[in-house]
Write a protein that holds these residues in place. Structure first.
Motif, PDB file in Angstrom:
ATOM      1  N   ARG A   1       0.830  -1.217   0.000  1.00 29.19           N
ATOM      2  CA  ARG A   1       0.000   0.000   0.000  1.00 29.19           C
ATOM      3  C   ARG A   1       0.860   1.262   0.000  1.00 29.19           C
ATOM      4  N   ILE A   2       1.841   1.290   0.884  1.00 33.98           N
ATOM      5  CA  ILE A   2       2.733   2.456   0.928  1.00 33.98           C
ATOM      6  C   ILE A   2       3.516   2.544  -0.374  1.00 33.98           C
ATOM      7  N   GLY A   3       3.948   1.401  -0.872  1.00 36.98           N
ATOM      8  CA  GLY A   3       4.684   1.377  -2.130  1.00 36.98           C
ATOM      9  C   GLY A   3       3.880   1.968  -3.275  1.00 36.98           C
ATOM     10  N   ASP A   4       2.595   1.606  -3.347  1.00 38.20           N
ATOM     11  CA  ASP A   4       1.727   2.155  -4.401  1.00 38.20           C
ATOM     12  C   ASP A   4       1.656   3.681  -4.303  1.00 38.20           C
ATOM     13  N   GLN A   5       1.431   4.172  -3.084  1.00 40.30           N
ATOM     14  CA  GLN A   5       1.295   5.614  -2.875  1.00 40.30           C
ATOM     15  C   GLN A   5       2.613   6.347  -3.145  1.00 40.30           C
ATOM     16  N   LEU A   6       3.698   5.775  -2.645  1.00 40.48           N
ATOM     17  CA  LEU A   6       5.012   6.400  -2.822  1.00 40.48           C
ATOM     18  C   LEU A   6       5.431   6.388  -4.287  1.00 40.48           C
ATOM     19  N   LEU A   7       5.177   5.288  -4.966  1.00 35.77           N
ATOM     20  CA  LEU A   7       5.525   5.202  -6.385  1.00 35.77           C
ATOM     21  C   LEU A   7       4.753   6.241  -7.197  1.00 35.77           C
ATOM     22  N   ARG A   8       3.462   6.370  -6.899  1.00 38.17           N
ATOM     23  CA  ARG A   8       2.628   7.335  -7.621  1.00 38.17           C
ATOM     24  C   ARG A   8       3.089   8.766  -7.357  1.00 38.17           C
ATOM     25  N   SER A   9       3.224   9.119  -6.084  1.00 34.93           N
ATOM     26  CA  SER A   9       3.576  10.510  -5.765  1.00 34.93           C
ATOM     27  C   SER A   9       5.032  10.837  -6.105  1.00 34.93           C
ATOM     28  N   GLY A  10       5.935   9.917  -5.825  1.00 31.49           N
ATOM     29  CA  GLY A  10       7.355  10.181  -6.048  1.00 31.49           C
ATOM     30  C   GLY A  10       7.748  10.296  -7.509  1.00 31.49           C
ATOM     31  N   THR A  11       7.039   9.588  -8.379  1.00 31.49           N
ATOM     32  CA  THR A  11       7.338   9.694  -9.808  1.00 31.49           C
ATOM     33  C   THR A  11       6.525  10.797 -10.485  1.00 31.49           C
ATOM     34  N   ALA A  12       5.446  11.227  -9.838  1.00 26.10           N
ATOM     35  CA  ALA A  12       4.611  12.292 -10.413  1.00 26.10           C
ATOM     36  C   ALA A  12       5.280  13.658 -10.315  1.00 26.10           C
ATOM     37  N   VAL A  13       6.200  13.814  -9.391  1.00 27.89           N
ATOM     38  CA  VAL A  13       6.854  15.119  -9.193  1.00 27.89           C
ATOM     39  C   VAL A  13       7.514  15.587 -10.488  1.00 27.89           C
ATOM     40  N   GLY A  14       8.399  14.765 -11.026  1.00 28.96           N
ATOM     41  CA  GLY A  14       9.107  15.126 -12.252  1.00 28.96           C
ATOM     42  C   GLY A  14       8.180  15.281 -13.445  1.00 28.96           C
ATOM     43  N   ALA A  15       7.182  14.407 -13.531  1.00 29.54           N
ATOM     44  CA  ALA A  15       6.233  14.482 -14.648  1.00 29.54           C
ATOM     45  C   ALA A  15       5.456  15.798 -14.606  1.00 29.54           C
ATOM     46  N   ASN A  16       5.035  16.207 -13.422  1.00 34.32           N
ATOM     47  CA  ASN A  16       4.302  17.468 -13.298  1.00 34.32           C
ATOM     48  C   ASN A  16       5.203  18.670 -13.544  1.00 34.32           C
ATOM     49  N   TYR A  17       6.456  18.565 -13.155  1.00 34.31           N
ATOM     50  CA  TYR A  17       7.404  19.643 -13.449  1.00 34.31           C
ATOM     51  C   TYR A  17       7.577  19.782 -14.964  1.00 34.31           C
ATOM     52  N   GLU A  18       7.698  18.659 -15.643  1.00 37.49           N
ATOM     53  CA  GLU A  18       7.820  18.690 -17.110  1.00 37.49           C
ATOM     54  C   GLU A  18       6.575  19.319 -17.738  1.00 37.49           C
ATOM     55  N   GLU A  19       5.401  18.988 -17.208  1.00 38.14           N
ATOM     56  CA  GLU A  19       4.169  19.605 -17.710  1.00 38.14           C
ATOM     57  C   GLU A  19       4.181  21.106 -17.465  1.00 38.14           C
ATOM     58  N   ALA A  20       4.687  21.518 -16.316  1.00 35.64           N
ATOM     59  CA  ALA A  20       4.753  22.945 -16.000  1.00 35.64           C
ATOM     60  C   ALA A  20       5.623  23.679 -17.007  1.00 35.64           C
ATOM     61  N   ARG A  21       6.704  23.043 -17.406  1.00 36.56           N
ATOM     62  CA  ARG A  21       7.609  23.682 -18.376  1.00 36.56           C
ATOM     63  C   ARG A  21       6.920  23.921 -19.714  1.00 36.56           C
ATOM     64  N   GLY A  22       5.888  23.146 -20.018  1.00 41.35           N
ATOM     65  CA  GLY A  22       5.148  23.335 -21.261  1.00 41.35           C
ATOM     66  C   GLY A  22       3.843  24.095 -21.053  1.00 41.35           C
ATOM     67  N   ALA A  23       3.737  24.780 -19.935  1.00 44.99           N
ATOM     68  CA  ALA A  23       2.498  25.485 -19.595  1.00 44.99           C
ATOM     69  C   ALA A  23       2.143  26.542 -20.631  1.00 44.99           C
ATOM     70  N   GLU A  24       0.854  26.818 -20.735  1.00 43.69           N
ATOM     71  CA  GLU A  24       0.344  27.775 -21.715  1.00 43.69           C
ATOM     72  C   GLU A  24       0.315  29.209 -21.196  1.00 43.69           C
ATOM     73  N   SER A  25       0.435  29.367 -19.880  1.00 43.73           N
ATOM     74  CA  SER A  25       0.426  30.704 -19.283  1.00 43.73           C
ATOM     75  C   SER A  25       1.149  30.625 -17.941  1.00 43.73           C
ATOM     76  N   LYS A  26       1.398  31.804 -17.368  1.00 51.02           N
ATOM     77  CA  LYS A  26       2.045  31.815 -16.047  1.00 51.02           C
ATOM     78  C   LYS A  26       1.161  31.159 -15.001  1.00 51.02           C
ATOM     79  N   SER A  27      -0.145  31.412 -15.056  1.00 51.68           N
ATOM     80  CA  SER A  27      -1.030  30.802 -14.063  1.00 51.68           C
ATOM     81  C   SER A  27      -1.072  29.283 -14.237  1.00 51.68           C
ATOM     82  N   ASP A  28      -1.027  28.805 -15.476  1.00 51.84           N
ATOM     83  CA  ASP A  28      -0.977  27.366 -15.741  1.00 51.84           C
ATOM     84  C   ASP A  28       0.342  26.793 -15.215  1.00 51.84           C
TER      85      ASP A  28
END
Length: 128
Positions: free
Chosen positions: A37-64
């Motif tokens: 259970r902890i592994g599932d949660q940690l894997l999801r959150s710990g790998t999502a950090v970089g993915a969301n940062y990459e999405e931020a770099r392609g944002a359409e606006s400053k607020s995005d």
């Protein structure tokens, strides 16, 4: 290369390394109910950090950009919690996770500052 681009590239690598280290840690968790259970949660959150940062770099606006950075920060806070819980529950000794917990603390500070800086810039542009 400009200093900002070098810092961004370094952050990219740090987030990628962080995700890879999270994957390796999750693979080493015991195959118990709590470990899974902890592994599932940690894997999801710990790998999502970089993915969301990459999405931020392609944002359409400053607020995005700010919104996506805040999601990355939220995921980082969550993974930091799971790492600390693994130590508190004595699944792993602190010595084994100290560097990863420290890295999550440093990355949280970097992303928090980026959010605050970008929000400040957006606010000052709105006032012009």
């Amino acid at each position: 290369m400009k200093e900002g681009m070098a810092e961004r590239r370094e952050l990219d690598e740090r987030l990628l390394d962080y995700g890879a280290r999270i994957i390796k840690l999750v693979e080493a968790l015991p195959p118990t109910l709590a470990g899974r259970r902890i592994g599932d949660q940690l894997l999801r959150s710990g790998t999502a950090v970089g993915a969301n940062y990459e999405e931020a770099r392609g944002a359409e606006s400053k607020s995005d950009f700010v919104h996506k950075l805040q999601i990355a920060l939220k995921e980082l806070r969550e993974s930091h919690y799971w790492l600390r819980l693994l130590v508190k529950a004595e699944v792993f000794p602190l010595d084994r996770l100290r560097e990863l917990i420290d890295e999550s603390t440093q990355l949280r500070a970097i992303l928090s500052k980026a959010v605050a800086t970008t929000k400040g810039k957006a606010k000052s542009e709105d006032e012009r």
